[in-house]
Write an enzyme that holds these catalytic residues in place. Structure first.
Site, short mmCIF file in Angstrom:
data_model
loop_
_atom_site.label_atom_id
_atom_site.label_comp_id
_atom_site.label_asym_id
_atom_site.label_seq_id
_atom_site.Cartn_x
_atom_site.Cartn_y
_atom_site.Cartn_z
N GLY A 120 -15.37 -27.12 15.58
CA GLY A 120 -15.46 -28.57 15.70
C GLY A 120 -14.16 -29.24 16.12
CG ASP A 170 -17.07 -26.24 26.72
OD1 ASP A 170 -16.15 -26.69 27.45
OD2 ASP A 170 -17.65 -26.91 25.86
CE1 TYR A 222 -20.27 -34.31 27.47
CE2 TYR A 222 -22.65 -34.26 27.72
CZ TYR A 222 -21.41 -33.77 28.05
OH TYR A 222 -21.32 -32.76 28.97
P1 ADP Z 1 -16.72 -26.90 19.04
O1 ADP Z 1 -17.54 -26.12 20.01
O2 ADP Z 1 -15.82 -27.89 19.69
O3 ADP Z 1 -15.99 -26.05 18.06
P2 ADP Z 1 -19.33 -27.80 18.25
O4 ADP Z 1 -19.77 -28.90 17.37
O5 ADP Z 1 -19.81 -27.78 19.65
O6 ADP Z 1 -17.73 -27.80 18.18
O7 ADP Z 1 -19.73 -26.41 17.63
C1 ADP Z 1 -19.47 -26.14 16.27
C2 ADP Z 1 -20.68 -25.46 15.65
O8 ADP Z 1 -20.84 -24.14 16.20
C3 ADP Z 1 -20.57 -25.25 14.17
O9 ADP Z 1 -20.99 -26.38 13.45
C4 ADP Z 1 -21.49 -24.07 13.95
O10 ADP Z 1 -22.84 -24.48 13.90
C5 ADP Z 1 -21.31 -23.27 15.21
N1 ADP Z 1 -20.33 -22.18 15.06
C6 ADP Z 1 -19.21 -21.98 15.79
N2 ADP Z 1 -18.59 -20.84 15.41
C7 ADP Z 1 -19.32 -20.31 14.42
C8 ADP Z 1 -19.22 -19.13 13.62
N3 ADP Z 1 -18.21 -18.28 13.74
N4 ADP Z 1 -20.19 -18.90 12.71
C9 ADP Z 1 -21.22 -19.76 12.55
N5 ADP Z 1 -21.36 -20.86 13.28
C10 ADP Z 1 -20.43 -21.15 14.19
MG MG Z 2 -18.99 -26.93 21.34
#
Ligand code: ADP
Ligand code: MG
Length: 380
Positions: A120, A170, A222
Site C-alpha cells: 500500500g 506496474d 482515479y
Molecule cells: P500497492 O500495490 O501500492 O502496494 P495496492 O492497494 O494496489 O497497493 O495493493 C495492496 C494489496 O495487495 C494488499 O492490501 C493485499 O491485498 C495485496 N498484497 C500485496 N502483497 C501481498 C502479500 N505478500 N500477501 C498478501 N497480500 C498481498
Molecule cells: Mg497496487
C-alpha cells in the site's frame, strides 16, 4: 528472510517445485500516462514478492501468504470468476482466472508467498504478487509467454478480477525490467527498451520516501481522472491523449471545457518529460533529470491534482535539503516520493524530510534508497 520452501512443506506436506520472485517498482517519470497510451519510465526495486509453488492436477488452487491472515485459501480453478474471491487472494487467483480466460489450459497449484515490498505504499506490491504467480504458472505449465504477455495477464487479473482499474505500467515493470536500468515503455504497443541508470557510477542515489499515508479519495478519483482523459481525447477526435503534442496543445486546450484542460496539459507535458529524461539517461547525464522530476511533481500537484500535503511536503523538503529533484511516484493521494540525490547528501535529505514531517505533525516516513533491480525470475 523467510525460508519459503520450509513454510511450503509445513503448509502442504511436500517440497515445492520451485521458487520465483517478482519485484515492486518505482516510476522515475511518466505518471498517469499509461492509460493515455503514453510513455513511462519505471525501474524494478530490490524488494520482491516471492512464491514457492507446486503444480496440482486436481484443479485445486491453494494460497497462503506470510502477509495474509495465516489461513490457507482453497479454491477450484474451474469455479473462478470475478466476484467469487475476496481479500488478498483475488490477486493470485485472478491471474489463474486470466490465464484460463485467455485459453491456457492450466489447472491448480499450491502457493506460499512472502513479500518485502511495502504494502500500500505505491510501490506495487499488488503487481509483484500477480507477476510472481504469472511467472510460476508459465514455468509449472510450460507456457510460452513473454514478459509483455505475462504483464497483460497480471493487469487483467487486477482490472477484471480484483476490480482495480490500473494501467499496465506496474505489471510491465515487474516482468520486464532488468538490473541496472529503467524501462522506457510505450504503453500503446508495449514496445520497450532498457535505458541505463548507472547511479553508483555517477555518485547518485534514488531515495524512496514512503509517506505511510493513503487517502481514501484515491480510488474514485482515479476512475474519474481516467474518464476525463478519455472524454478529452474523444472531444479532440484523437484515439488517445498520447496523440497530442506540445505544438498542438494550445489550440487543443481552446477546444476543451475548462475542467479538462489541466488534465490534458499534464499528460502532454508528462509524455515530453519522459522523452527528455530518456535522452539525458542515454547521454549518461543522470543528474540532469533532477529538474524534470521536480517539474513532474508540480504538474501532478497543480494540474492533475493527485498529490496531497504529505507528498508535497516530502518532495519540497527533499529539494530544499539538496536533492537534485523529487516527485511523488505512483497514482497519488499518498504513497511514496522519489528523490534523486548525490550520494553524500542522502543522510541529510532523509533527515530533513523526517524533521519536516515531525514539525507538520505527520507520521514518521520510511526512507530507503533503491537501485534498479531485475524483473520477475525463477530463483530455485
Ligand atoms: P500497492 O500495490 O501500492 O502496494 P495496492 O492497494 O494496489 O497497493 O495493493 C495492496 C494489496 O495487495 C494488499 O492490501 C493485499 O491485498 C495485496 N498484497 C500485496 N502483497 C501481498 C502479500 N505478500 N500477501 C498478501 N497480500 C498481498
Ligand atoms: Mg497496487
Amino acid at each position: 528472510m523467510t525460508d519459503l520452501p520450509a513454510v511450503f512443506r509445513s503448509a502442504y506436506g511436500a517440497a515445492p517445485t520451485g521458487v520465483w520472485a517478482a519485484p515492486g517498482r518505482v516510476n522515475l517519470i511518466g505518471e498517469h500516462t499509461d492509460y493515455n497510451d503514453g510513455f513511462v519510465l519505471p525501474l524494478a526495486i530490490p524488494y520482491t514478492a516471492r512464491a514457492a509453488a507446486r503444480r496440482r492436477d486436481d484443479g485445486v488452487l491453494r494460497l497462503h501468504s506470510e502477509q495474509g491472515d495465516g489461513a490457507v485459501t482453497e479454491l477450484r480453478v474451474d469455479e473462478l470468476a470475478p466476484g467469487t474471491v475476496t481479500g488478498w487472494a483475488q490477486y493470485p487467483a485472478g491471474v489463474v482466472w486470466a490465464l484460463r480466460e485467455a485459453g491456457h489450459e492450466v489447472g491448480g497449484a499450491d502457493f506460499c508467498f512472502d513479500s518485502d515490498v511495502p504494502v500500500g505504499a505505491g510501490l506495487s506490491s499488488s503487481a509483484a504478487l500477480e507477476c510472481v504467480v504469472a511467472a510460476a504458472y508459465r514455468d509449472l505449465y510450460d507456457l510460452r509467454l513473454d514478459a509483455a504477455e505475462l504483464a497483460l495477464l497480471a493487469q487483467r487479473a487486477e482490472n477484471a478480477f480484483a476490480g482495480v482499474p490500473c494501467g499496465v505500467m506496474d505489471q510491465m515493470a515487474s516482468t520486464a525490467c532488468a538490473e541496472g536500468g529503467a524501462l522506457f515503455l510505450d504503453t500503446r504497443d508495449l514496445s520497450s527498451r532498457q535505458v541505463p541508470l548507472d547511479l553508483a557510477g555517477q555518485g547518485l542515489r534514488l531515495l524512496v520516501i514512503d509517506t505511510r499515508v493513503k487517502h481514501d479519495l484515491g480510488d474514485g478519483a482515479y476512475a474519474e481522472l481516467r474518464a476525463g482523459c478519455e472524454r478529452a481525447a474523444a472531444l479532440l477526435g484523437l484515439p488517445a491523449l498520447r496523440d497530442l503534442d506540445l505544438a498542438g496543445l494550445p489550440a487543443a486546450l481552446d477546444r476543451l471545457p475548462a475542467e479538462l484542460r489541466p488534465l490534458v496539459r499534464h499528460v502532454v507535458t508528462e509524455n515530453l518529460r519522459v522523452e527528455q529524461a530518456v535522452a539525458h539517461l542515454d547521454a549518461g547525464e543522470l543528474a540532469a533529470i533532477g529538474p524534470i522530476l521536480t517539474a513532474g511533481h508540480a504538474s501532478l500537484r497543480d494540474d492533475y491534482r493527485v498529490s496531497c500535503p504529505e507528498t508535497d511536503l516530502a518532495a519540497s523538503a527533499a529539494v530544499e535539503a539538496g536533492a537534485l529533484g523529487a516527485r511523488m511516484t505512483g497514482g497519488g493521494f499518498g504513497g511514496s516520493v522519489l528523490a534523486l540525490v548525490e550520494a553524500e547528501a542522502l543522510p541529510q535529505v532523509a533527515a530533513a524530510v523526517t524533521t519536516a514531517f515531525a514539525q507538520a505533525g505527520y507520521a514518521t516516513p520510511r526512507t530507503f534508497p533503491v537501485t534498479p533491480a531485475a524483473g520477475a525470475r525463477r530463483l530455485a
